[in-house]
Design a protein around this motif. Sequence first.
Motif, PDB file in Angstrom:
ATOM      1  N   GLY A 155      51.158   5.943 -21.231  1.00  0.00           N
ATOM      2  CA  GLY A 155      51.185   7.350 -21.607  1.00  0.00           C
ATOM      3  C   GLY A 155      50.632   7.604 -22.995  1.00  0.00           C
ATOM      4  N   ALA A 156      50.777   6.626 -23.901  1.00  0.00           N
ATOM      5  CA  ALA A 156      50.232   6.789 -25.245  1.00  0.00           C
ATOM      6  C   ALA A 156      48.727   6.998 -25.196  1.00  0.00           C
ATOM      7  N   ALA A 157      48.085   6.357 -24.234  1.00  0.00           N
ATOM      8  CA  ALA A 157      46.630   6.497 -24.097  1.00  0.00           C
ATOM      9  C   ALA A 157      46.249   7.777 -23.358  1.00  0.00           C
ATOM     10  N   VAL A 158      46.868   8.009 -22.204  1.00  0.00           N
ATOM     11  CA  VAL A 158      46.406   9.121 -21.362  1.00  0.00           C
ATOM     12  C   VAL A 158      47.043  10.463 -21.713  1.00  0.00           C
ATOM     13  N   ASN A 159      48.267  10.442 -22.227  1.00  0.00           N
ATOM     14  CA  ASN A 159      48.954  11.702 -22.546  1.00  0.00           C
ATOM     15  C   ASN A 159      48.838  12.076 -24.023  1.00  0.00           C
ATOM     16  N   THR A 160      49.290  11.165 -24.890  1.00  0.00           N
ATOM     17  CA  THR A 160      49.329  11.475 -26.319  1.00  0.00           C
ATOM     18  C   THR A 160      47.955  11.377 -26.964  1.00  0.00           C
ATOM     19  N   GLY A 161      47.281  10.240 -26.778  1.00  0.00           N
ATOM     20  CA  GLY A 161      45.961  10.059 -27.369  1.00  0.00           C
ATOM     21  C   GLY A 161      44.879  10.836 -26.649  1.00  0.00           C
ATOM     22  N   LYS A 162      45.098  11.083 -25.355  1.00  0.00           N
ATOM     23  CA  LYS A 162      44.096  11.758 -24.524  1.00  0.00           C
ATOM     24  C   LYS A 162      42.726  11.082 -24.668  1.00  0.00           C
ATOM     25  N   VAL A 163      42.730   9.776 -24.430  1.00  0.00           N
ATOM     26  CA  VAL A 163      41.503   8.983 -24.496  1.00  0.00           C
ATOM     27  C   VAL A 163      40.446   9.592 -23.578  1.00  0.00           C
ATOM     28  N   GLU A 164      39.216   9.630 -24.079  1.00  0.00           N
ATOM     29  CA  GLU A 164      38.134  10.294 -23.358  1.00  0.00           C
ATOM     30  C   GLU A 164      37.216   9.298 -22.652  1.00  0.00           C
ATOM     31  N   SER A 165      36.549   9.771 -21.622  1.00  0.00           N
ATOM     32  CA  SER A 165      35.591   8.957 -20.884  1.00  0.00           C
ATOM     33  C   SER A 165      34.456   8.505 -21.801  1.00  0.00           C
ATOM     34  N   ASP A 166      34.024   7.240 -21.612  1.00  0.00           N
ATOM     35  CA  ASP A 166      32.915   6.642 -22.362  1.00  0.00           C
ATOM     36  C   ASP A 166      33.219   6.442 -23.847  1.00  0.00           C
ATOM     37  N   SER A 167      34.485   6.535 -24.241  1.00  0.00           N
ATOM     38  CA  SER A 167      34.860   6.332 -25.640  1.00  0.00           C
ATOM     39  C   SER A 167      35.067   4.853 -25.945  1.00  0.00           C
ATOM     40  N   THR A 168      35.188   4.544 -27.228  1.00  0.00           N
ATOM     41  CA  THR A 168      35.501   3.192 -27.690  1.00  0.00           C
ATOM     42  C   THR A 168      36.924   3.181 -28.220  1.00  0.00           C
ATOM     43  N   CYS A 169      37.737   2.246 -27.732  1.00  0.00           N
ATOM     44  CA  CYS A 169      39.149   2.182 -28.109  1.00  0.00           C
ATOM     45  C   CYS A 169      39.504   0.816 -28.676  1.00  0.00           C
ATOM     46  N   ALA A 170      40.506   0.788 -29.544  1.00  0.00           N
ATOM     47  CA  ALA A 170      41.084  -0.466 -30.030  1.00  0.00           C
ATOM     48  C   ALA A 170      42.588  -0.390 -29.825  1.00  0.00           C
ATOM     49  N   VAL A 171      43.168  -1.429 -29.234  1.00  0.00           N
ATOM     50  CA  VAL A 171      44.612  -1.490 -29.018  1.00  0.00           C
ATOM     51  C   VAL A 171      45.154  -2.668 -29.823  1.00  0.00           C
ATOM     52  N   PHE A 172      46.072  -2.383 -30.732  1.00  0.00           N
ATOM     53  CA  PHE A 172      46.626  -3.384 -31.635  1.00  0.00           C
ATOM     54  C   PHE A 172      47.981  -3.854 -31.113  1.00  0.00           C
ATOM     55  N   GLY A 173      48.103  -5.142 -30.822  1.00  0.00           N
ATOM     56  CA  GLY A 173      49.362  -5.692 -30.339  1.00  0.00           C
ATOM     57  C   GLY A 173      49.411  -5.684 -28.826  1.00  0.00           C
ATOM     58  N   LEU A 174      49.509  -6.863 -28.203  1.00  0.00           N
ATOM     59  CA  LEU A 174      49.383  -6.968 -26.757  1.00  0.00           C
ATOM     60  C   LEU A 174      50.648  -7.474 -26.088  1.00  0.00           C
ATOM     61  N   GLY A 175      51.781  -6.880 -26.472  1.00  0.00           N
ATOM     62  CA  GLY A 175      52.979  -7.046 -25.669  1.00  0.00           C
ATOM     63  C   GLY A 175      52.812  -6.160 -24.451  1.00  0.00           C
ATOM     64  N   ALA A 176      53.867  -5.939 -23.703  1.00  0.00           N
ATOM     65  CA  ALA A 176      53.749  -5.117 -22.502  1.00  0.00           C
ATOM     66  C   ALA A 176      53.292  -3.703 -22.838  1.00  0.00           C
ATOM     67  N   VAL A 177      53.791  -3.137 -23.950  1.00  0.00           N
ATOM     68  CA  VAL A 177      53.384  -1.783 -24.329  1.00  0.00           C
ATOM     69  C   VAL A 177      51.884  -1.744 -24.630  1.00  0.00           C
ATOM     70  N   GLY A 178      51.414  -2.724 -25.387  1.00  0.00           N
ATOM     71  CA  GLY A 178      49.993  -2.775 -25.717  1.00  0.00           C
ATOM     72  C   GLY A 178      49.119  -2.988 -24.499  1.00  0.00           C
ATOM     73  N   LEU A 179      49.545  -3.890 -23.616  1.00  0.00           N
ATOM     74  CA  LEU A 179      48.775  -4.127 -22.395  1.00  0.00           C
ATOM     75  C   LEU A 179      48.734  -2.878 -21.525  1.00  0.00           C
ATOM     76  N   ALA A 180      49.842  -2.161 -21.490  1.00  0.00           N
ATOM     77  CA  ALA A 180      49.866  -0.909 -20.729  1.00  0.00           C
ATOM     78  C   ALA A 180      48.945   0.131 -21.369  1.00  0.00           C
ATOM     79  N   ALA A 181      48.848   0.110 -22.707  1.00  0.00           N
ATOM     80  CA  ALA A 181      47.926   1.013 -23.394  1.00  0.00           C
ATOM     81  C   ALA A 181      46.484   0.676 -23.039  1.00  0.00           C
ATOM     82  N   VAL A 182      46.184  -0.623 -22.945  1.00  0.00           N
ATOM     83  CA  VAL A 182      44.849  -1.052 -22.508  1.00  0.00           C
ATOM     84  C   VAL A 182      44.571  -0.491 -21.113  1.00  0.00           C
ATOM     85  N   MET A 183      45.552  -0.616 -20.228  1.00  0.00           N
ATOM     86  CA  MET A 183      45.412  -0.112 -18.869  1.00  0.00           C
ATOM     87  C   MET A 183      45.182   1.395 -18.865  1.00  0.00           C
TER      88      MET A 183
END
Length: 351
Positions: free
Chosen positions: A176-204
């Motif tokens: 939700g941090a990516a799709v709801n709060t951050g509202k990541v856009e199509s064709d954008s470049t993203c960086a996700v810091f920290g790859l616990g379950a929350v971070g991996l879900a943010a990648v997803m």
Amino acid sequence: METEVAWEAEKALSIEEVEVAPPKAHEVRIKIVASGVCHSDWIYLYDVAKMKPWSFPLILGNEGAGIVESVGPGVTKVSKGDKVIPLILPPCGQCERCLSSKTNLCTKNWEKTQQGVLEDGTSRITCKNQQIYQFIGISTFSEYTVVPEDNVTKIHPDAPLDRVCLLGCGVSTGYGAAVNTGKVESDSTCAVFGLGAVGLAAVMGCKAAGASRIIAVDINPDKSEIAKTFGATEFVNPKDHSKPIQEVLRELTNGSVDFSLECRAAVEACSPAGGICVIVGWIEVNILWPPWIERTLKGTYFGGWKSVEALLLDEFVTHRLTLDQVNQAFDHMITGKRSVFFYKNIFYLYK
């Protein structure tokens, strides 16, 4: 019945026999079948309690799934035998915030939930004739728990409880941090810091939003392949570089990323011309004026969700430990491992 009780802050949990009273009006008693060990559990026990003492004794656990064992008078949303997920952020559906599209923080249910008690100011769990407080109002590290009707959502009867429990917090928060709060856009470049379950879900979440480049950042090299499973296009380990990670990312992207998710260096890594940084976990942020320019820093709670949708879940699960190794489970979590421990018919999963 046995459960893990935290008698005081900064102390290991101990297995105890507890009693869970029947539900009162508009309450539900749930037989917990599966529960995650979330980083929030550890943070409250070892960090938050130093600054703002939580009520003890306390049963932790906020990522759960189970079956309704009984309901109190007036309950209409669920029935005995329903599979459910307890909610750390229960919506009343009627207050100003619930009716708003801008927030998911319900006014009515927030105060009692944060106090670790139910509507009448008490909990339904006792041990040695002493009231046990319920972490964020639910306490999923218990074989049974009682929560308000608002604190449960009914799920499909075929749902695998040992996986969907992860939707109770970590996976939903990161996605939700990516799709709801951050509202990541199509064709954008993203960086996700920290790859616990929350971070991996943010990648997803970044992948689901259509990001064309997703840079996963973690000091644990073992996270490289799993991050790509969730959609990362590349992996960067800050330990492999002599420069600050934000400088490394600026060089990799010929300037900066459009969206960064997590903390600190994430702010400076995103574009000064409209970049968005989402703070997802429990961190301290102290940033002076120069890095801001036209950047936006946003916070998120439970990923901005008022509901959840189907996501990858099996890929979050790795090891198994027994219930009496719950303190070892915390050790594994803070060193970057992800595990599952179980006891009798209860699965406890954690990142």
